[in-house]
Each structure stands twice: as C-alpha cells, then as structure tokens.
Design an enzyme around this catalytic site. Sequence first.
Site, short mmCIF file in Angstrom:
data_model
loop_
_atom_site.label_atom_id
_atom_site.label_comp_id
_atom_site.label_asym_id
_atom_site.label_seq_id
_atom_site.Cartn_x
_atom_site.Cartn_y
_atom_site.Cartn_z
CG ASP A 12 68.74 92.48 51.47
OD1 ASP A 12 67.62 92.11 51.04
OD2 ASP A 12 69.36 93.46 51.02
CB SER A 20 68.07 101.85 50.69
OG SER A 20 69.23 101.23 51.21
CG ASP A 73 78.45 99.82 52.19
OD1 ASP A 73 79.31 100.72 52.27
OD2 ASP A 73 77.31 99.93 52.66
NE ARG A 95 78.58 99.52 55.35
CZ ARG A 95 77.57 99.93 56.10
NH1 ARG A 95 77.73 100.10 57.40
NH2 ARG A 95 76.39 100.16 55.57
#
Length: 494
Positions: free
Chosen positions: A108, A270, A218, A189
Amino acid sequence: MARLMGGSLFSSATGAFQPSKTESVANYCRISGPVKLHLFQELGAKASELHGNGIASNRAGVLRSNKNSVIQAILQSESEIETANGRGTKGLRGQLNKVVLAYSGGLDTSVIVPWLRENYGCEVVCFTADVGQGMKELEGLEKKARASGACQLVVKDLKEEFVRDFIFPCLRAGAIYERKYLLGTSMARPVIAKAMVDVAKEVGADAVSHGCTGKGNDQVRFELAFFALNPNLNVVAPWREWDITGREDAIEYAKKHNIPVPVTKKSIYSRDRNLWHLSHEGDILEDPANEPKKDMYMMSTDPEYAPNEPEYVEIGIVGGLPVSVNGEDLSPASLLTKLNEIGGKHGIGRIDMVENRLVGMKSRGVYETPGGTILFAATRELESLTLDRETIQVKDSLALKYAELVYAGRWFDPLRESMDAFMEKITEHTTGTVTLKLYKGSVHVASRRSIYSLYREDISSFENGQIYNQADAAGFIRLYGLPTRVRAMLEKEL
C-alpha cells in the site's frame, strides 16, 4: 551531491559543506567529505527541532547520537529529486509542496508514494516509526523508498517513548476495550502521528499522509492526532480518494509505475505488530466460525506445547507502573521485551474477539499480547491490596471510558489527559511486588506484597481480635438492611 532536508539529517560523501543555490542552509545543505559530529552539532543542531536524536547514516554504518532515539535519512541527489518529483508542477488533484507519509515498505505505502507525486505534484518524505515491530520489518526500507520515488526516508526509534508515555498510562488506568482488547494498535497510532507532525515541521512539509483504509479505525486515530497537534497540516488519505479497490489493483498500479513489490495476489493475513502486541485479521478470520490456524501465531507458543513445568515471575511496581522483573530494574521497553519472551514461551496472552469498530461495523481479530497480559494481571492483583472498595469501583468505571477514548483515537483530548491525572493520583501508593505463576497459557497469582497494603491479617482472621468485634456486625446488618425490610413490610401490607 546529497541534499540535506531539515538540517539534522545527513549522509556521508566527499567534499565540504556548501549552501544550496536555491535554499538557505537551514533548510537544504550539501554534504561531502568525512562528516564529523561537531559539524553536525554546529549546523544541524541549530536547524533541528525534532524530538529525539538524530544519526548520520550511510551504507557503511550508523553514527548514533548520545541517546537512544534513532533517525535515519536516505537522500537522493539534488538533480534526482527535482527531476523525479517534478517540483513546481501541479498534480492531477491539486498542488502540495511536500508530504510526510507514514511508510511501512509494504504494498500500500509503496504505491502511495508515486500516487502522491502524480496527483499532488509533491515531494514525498517517507517516515517509519520503530515501535518494536522487529528489525525484519525495517530491513530494506531504504531500497524500497528509493525505488518508489521518495526524496527522503526518516526512521525514528520510538520504543521507549511508546511504552513509557502511551502503554504505561493505559496499563495504570486498567484500560481494556470491550472486555478483551488491550489496545495494542490504538496506543501505537498517536505516538506515530506525533512523530510525523514533528518530522513535518522539521522538513517543511505542508501535508501528511497515511495508508489507512476508509473502513478502519486507524484513519480516525491518525487524523485526530494530526488535528490536535497541528491543525494547519493538510491530510491526504489515498484509500478515500483513489480508484484502487483492492490488492490486485494496487499490484497492477505498481507494475505500471515500475514499483517493485515483493508480493503476490494470494490472500494473506493483515498483521500489525509492535512491542505490546501482534494482531491478525483477514483471510479465514473474516468468518467468525473459523478457528485460527495453529501456524498463524508468531509471538506465542501453542499452550498445548508450552513447557510442562510452570514458571514464576516477580513484577516490581512503583506508583502503579512496573519497574522490574525478578528483581532486575529495567527501562520500560526492555521490561516489556523481557516479559514478551517469558510470556510467549508459556503461550500467554492469546485473544480471539469480535469487536465493534468506531466506524460502525464489527470485525474479528486475533491478538497476541504476552507481556501485556502479565502486566495487567500483576497491577490488578497489587491494587487489590492498596485500593479500597469505592476507589476500585470508580477506577474500573472510568477505565471503560478511558479505553473507549484511546480506541477512538482521542489520545490528545483534555478528557483523557484529565482522567490520566486522576489515575496517577489514586495509584500513587500502588507500590509493591506481585509473583505470578505461568503455565500453559494461564496466569495465576502466587504472591502479593506492599508496604501500603490495606489488608490486615489481625482484622481479617477468623479469630477474635481487639480491632474488630464480631458482635458489632448485628447492628450494621440491621441498618444496612433497613431498606429491604421496609420494602418487604410495604408489600405485605398491600
């Protein structure tokens, strides 16, 4: 010639310092010749406002600063940067000067680099945070960033800050989301976003970008942190803008733009890994009826094959925060690393749950949190000695809201910060040691000790003592049960 972005990040070549023709020394510098630390201090330290500490990096090795934080800069030549990025040209969707991208080196983010340049006519600074995902995840990032067309790669070691300033406050608060989730990704995060804002200021970026999908949590966590720390930054979220709809489209886009990606079209899990946990999503886990495969787990041994003998581990705690393991004082990151090894060996900390995402949908995830599970057990057991009933009840009720705020990306909210001050105050006497017994996936308390313990053996004993007179209980029960008696009498009269 190498170009220096932001003043504190540099590479080694040959020659002498010269200012660029188009930019001031504070923003762009040419570096050549053997680079010495005192030159960096004279020039780079004046320009740098990054939190943490920088290092000079070349292919021969790394020069560390006097602390643990690490920053690496990978720079292309001046001509390469200006030619590759088409500086000053408008992109298909608009014009930005420079974008700091949260970069992992995966499919990505590798695709996002050329997409940003194509659509916003900007330079792209790739930023990678080391939050304990492992050196394997950091290998080859320089090559990948260059191949994708980035003008710069910054890697910063955030492990100690992550554990000390983000994980430990959640641990002290007892924050657990929906009965199971220990907030591994949620806590990571904001520390990454905070570092991105710092880097954006350092390199003069006017935007930040991330590779989060429009379906996940996220995107909210990153962007709320950006808003709180620098509301003037533009935020680019490609997954909400581009026409790429999945993995196959991303691979085709990469091929079209000659971006090498070490992947196939085969579906995989993932995963998100940091020093606190490892999460697994996707593939067969998308059906809640499917049991996870045994070979999926990476941080923990299958409890069935864990050692047949239990292991005892002693956790030292001061003011509600862990400070030692088996009598050895350790830094926050080192302490957690050690407990991950011990807990993982015994299959501790596996969680399989269906959770409610912030965006409204349910998702299924499997989490491995060996060290964190041990620490939560230890702090709870010590609080059973040092906190009274009312305090525990209030703390537990606030912990639910605390966890919700962290999960929802509101780390920098005044409400969470105020709750944190409360947690720090009420746990100031949560000091002592807890010994836990680890055995085939289970954690059991073996011992609790504290000089601030509210437990009194002379009072709790079944033997009569001078402090507690058992006869006093009769009057207490009559008063405590008065509402029950009144209600019963009323019902009988009716």
